[in-house]
Design a protein around this motif. Structure first.
Motif, PDB file in Angstrom:
ATOM      1  N   ALA A 281      -7.528   3.225  -5.011  1.00 25.32           N
ATOM      2  CA  ALA A 281      -6.884   1.930  -5.208  1.00 25.32           C
ATOM      3  C   ALA A 281      -6.189   1.956  -6.561  1.00 25.32           C
TER       4      ALA A 281
ATOM      5  N   MET B 160      -7.904  -6.013  -2.403  1.00 24.84           N
ATOM      6  CA  MET B 160      -7.026  -5.191  -1.577  1.00 24.84           C
ATOM      7  C   MET B 160      -6.668  -5.964  -0.316  1.00 24.84           C
TER       8      MET B 160
ATOM      9  N   PHE C 114      -5.264  -4.887   3.700  1.00 22.41           N
ATOM     10  CA  PHE C 114      -4.861  -3.825   4.617  1.00 22.41           C
ATOM     11  C   PHE C 114      -5.141  -4.260   6.050  1.00 22.41           C
TER      12      PHE C 114
ATOM     13  N   PRO D  50      -2.624  -1.748  -4.606  1.00 21.34           N
ATOM     14  CA  PRO D  50      -2.164  -0.886  -3.509  1.00 21.34           C
ATOM     15  C   PRO D  50      -3.214   0.155  -3.141  1.00 21.34           C
ATOM     16  N   LYS D  51      -3.421   0.335  -1.851  1.00 17.25           N
ATOM     17  CA  LYS D  51      -4.350   1.353  -1.377  1.00 17.25           C
ATOM     18  C   LYS D  51      -3.611   2.655  -1.128  1.00 17.25           C
TER      19      LYS D  51
ATOM     20  N   TRP E  57      -1.685   5.803   2.818  1.00 16.96           N
ATOM     21  CA  TRP E  57      -2.708   5.028   3.525  1.00 16.96           C
ATOM     22  C   TRP E  57      -2.293   4.710   4.958  1.00 16.96           C
TER      23      TRP E  57
ATOM     24  N   ASN F   6       0.830  -1.200   0.000  1.00 16.57           N
ATOM     25  CA  ASN F   6       0.000   0.000   0.000  1.00 16.57           C
ATOM     26  C   ASN F   6       0.867   1.254   0.000  1.00 16.57           C
ATOM     27  N   HIS F   7       0.304   2.326  -0.533  1.00 17.93           N
ATOM     28  CA  HIS F   7       1.018   3.593  -0.559  1.00 17.93           C
ATOM     29  C   HIS F   7       1.191   4.134   0.860  1.00 17.93           C
TER      30      HIS F   7
END
Length: 244
Positions: A72, A190, A192, A56-57, A19, A15-16
């Motif tokens: 996303a 996703m 997370f 990636p979120k 986030w 993820n970025h």
């Protein structure tokens, strides 16, 4: 979806950093929980195969009380989707393509892309196990997760916590346990905070092929470009119309 190929090698990118901010998770977590309850997101049990592409979120700032917009990164998945071939230039052409009662208008289209539902394996409504609601857990409840400090002491956090409520509900096409792993819902998802899920709708980052939002937005862009082309461009052939 006009799928032109299927990715065989899985893709799972982190993820970025946007986030991972606590404030972002606190704000957008409420919206994500709503998507689970609506069926836009489907929880994937750890014992089941993950979606082929874990997107990636991230989050970007936005105006309004939400302060952040959930995004996303669907660039990997979009490589397998063809461009939508319909071209409309005016509102009249859009209206001519619709049948009576084909579009339901609302006052707020901020989640308009979620009306493009993925059909799953069968395209029919099926019963499956999933998120049906939310419940609040208070510090005095046995299920409350108390934070522990580095020295092993309980932290003083007493804020209520939210838990998912699971039960039988309707899914479109399939649900994770009976999915054949060859449909659009099995392609993108996703991950997370230890939770893996898959998309049951066309989200903002995907090519919204054939969706009403795609039709309306492209129509508006082209109509505006025809009325006001950029300097040096002919009317109706502007790059802003996506035709040049």
């Amino acid at each position: 979806y006009p799928r032109i190929d299927w990715r065989v090698v899985p893709s799972a990118k982190p993820n970025h950093k946007s986030w991972e901010q606590p404030e972002v998770k606190a704000v957008l977590g409420q919206k994500i929980a709503t998507w689970f309850c609506q069926g836009a997101l489907e929880w994937v049990d750890p014992r089941l195969p993950k979606p082929v592409i874990i997107e990636p979120k991230g989050a970007v700032p936005k105006k309004g009380p939400d302060k952040y917009r959930d995004i996303a990164d669907a660039r990997e998945g979009n490589k397998s989707l063809a461009d939508w071939g319909v071209r409309m230039h005016t509102w009249q052409e859009l209206a001519d393509a619709l049948t009576p009662c084909a579009v339901v208008w609302g006052h707020d289209l901020k989640d308009g892309y979620h009306i493009a539902v993925l059909s799953g394996c069968t395209g029919e409504l099926v019963w499956g196990w999933g998120v049906t609601g939310l419940r609040v857990v208070y510090p005095e409840d046995p299920e409350f997760d108390h934070e522990v400090t580095e020295d092993g002491q309980l932290a003083g956090n007493r804020d209520p916590q939210v838990r998912f409520v699971f039960g039988w509900r309707l899914h479109v096409g399939c649900w994770p346990w009976d999915c054949c792993q060859t449909c659009d819902k099995a392609c993108n998802g996703m991950e997370f905070d230890g939770c893996c899920c898959r998309w049951a709708v066309a989200h903002f980052g995907q090519k919204t092929a054939g969706s009403p939002l795609n039709c309306v937005v492209l129509c508006l862009l082209r109509h505006g470009a025809m009325r006001g082309p950029a300097k040096g461009e002919r009317r109706g052939a502007s790059r802003r119309s996506l035709l040049g």
